[in-house]
Scaffold this motif. Structure first.
Motif, short mmCIF file in Angstrom:
data_model
loop_
_atom_site.label_atom_id
_atom_site.label_comp_id
_atom_site.label_asym_id
_atom_site.label_seq_id
_atom_site.Cartn_x
_atom_site.Cartn_y
_atom_site.Cartn_z
N GLU A 1 0.93 -1.17 -0.09
CA GLU A 1 -0.10 0.14 -0.02
C GLU A 1 0.85 1.31 0.00
OE1 GLU A 1 -2.58 -0.20 3.54
OE2 GLU A 1 -3.14 -2.16 2.82
N TRP B 1 0.32 5.02 1.26
CA TRP B 1 -0.34 6.02 2.10
C TRP B 1 0.04 7.61 1.81
CZ3 TRP B 1 -0.14 3.52 7.82
CH2 TRP B 1 -0.88 2.37 7.66
N GLN C 1 -3.60 9.46 5.15
CA GLN C 1 -3.83 8.46 5.79
C GLN C 1 -2.60 8.24 7.23
OE1 GLN C 1 -3.46 6.88 1.77
NE2 GLN C 1 -5.03 5.53 2.18
N CYS C 2 -1.60 8.69 6.91
CA CYS C 2 -0.65 8.47 7.94
C CYS C 2 -1.09 9.17 9.19
CB CYS C 2 0.65 9.13 7.33
SG CYS C 2 1.72 8.16 6.12
#
Length: 194
Positions: free
Chosen positions: A159, A161, A165-166
């Motif tokens: 994935e 990120w 998202q982090c």
């Protein structure tokens, strides 16, 4: 034995759960003597015994099983740990060989999970927790993108990120993105060895 006193994994073990094996007091006669009670020695002994149940096998360890590096790791089992950087591996080995190495890494993690399940090993296995290689600047984010692209070529689930998202998943505003190995697992390595 004082070397294990302050190791996180050993400190979490109750002293009652650790079986103390007495030193050899005389010579023994065995078919195979395996030196070292780390993961390699334990695996060799297990595979030999499964292949030849009548064989007499002795596992010799100076301290206690899991005393050395095997019992002191971070506990992460990740398919990518054998190559860490899929972009570098793809460049160094080419697509065919790199894909074989990546598959080998995935098979290794799968084999440990199967071993734990088959033998009911209590080692705090957390499957699929994932492992993020977080970036804090543009250069690291660019590298994370190359790793993600290479992982796709190698057939490895991965994935990528973004910063949002982090922040959501890692709880920090410092990261601009991350390459994530979603198949990474976590174990208590000391319990796995014991």
């Amino acid at each position: 034995m004082d070397g294990l006193r302050n190791v996180l994994w050993n400190c979490q073990e109750s002293k009652e759960s650790v079986t103390v094996i007495q030193p050899l007091s005389s010579n023994i006669d065995v078919d195979f003597a395996i030196i070292g009670g780390g993961f390699s020695g334990l695996s060799a002994a297990r595979h030999l015994k499964e292949a030849c149940p009548t064989m007499r096998i002795a596992l010799l360890e100076k301290h206690q099983v899991g005393f050395g590096a095997s019992g002191r790791t971070t506990g992460f089992m990740q398919p990518s740990c054998i190559y860490h950087d899929p972009a570098h591996m793809l460049h160094a080995l080419g697509a065919e060989k790199a894909a074989a190495v990546a598959a080998f890494g995935r098979e290794g993690v799968s084999a440990v999970k199967q071993l734990v399940a088959a033998h009911g090993i209590e080692c705090d296995l957390e499957a699929g927790v994932g492992l993020a290689f977080a970036a804090v600047d543009a250069s690291q984010l660019s590298h994370a993108r190359r790793m993600h692209q290479a992982a796709g070529v190698l057939g490895s689930p991965a994935e990528l990120w973004d910063g949002a998202q982090c922040r959501d998943k890692l709880g920090s505003p410092l990261f601009t993105g991350a390459f994530v190995d979603p198949e990474a697992c976590h174990v208590n390595p000391y319990k796995l060895a014991r």
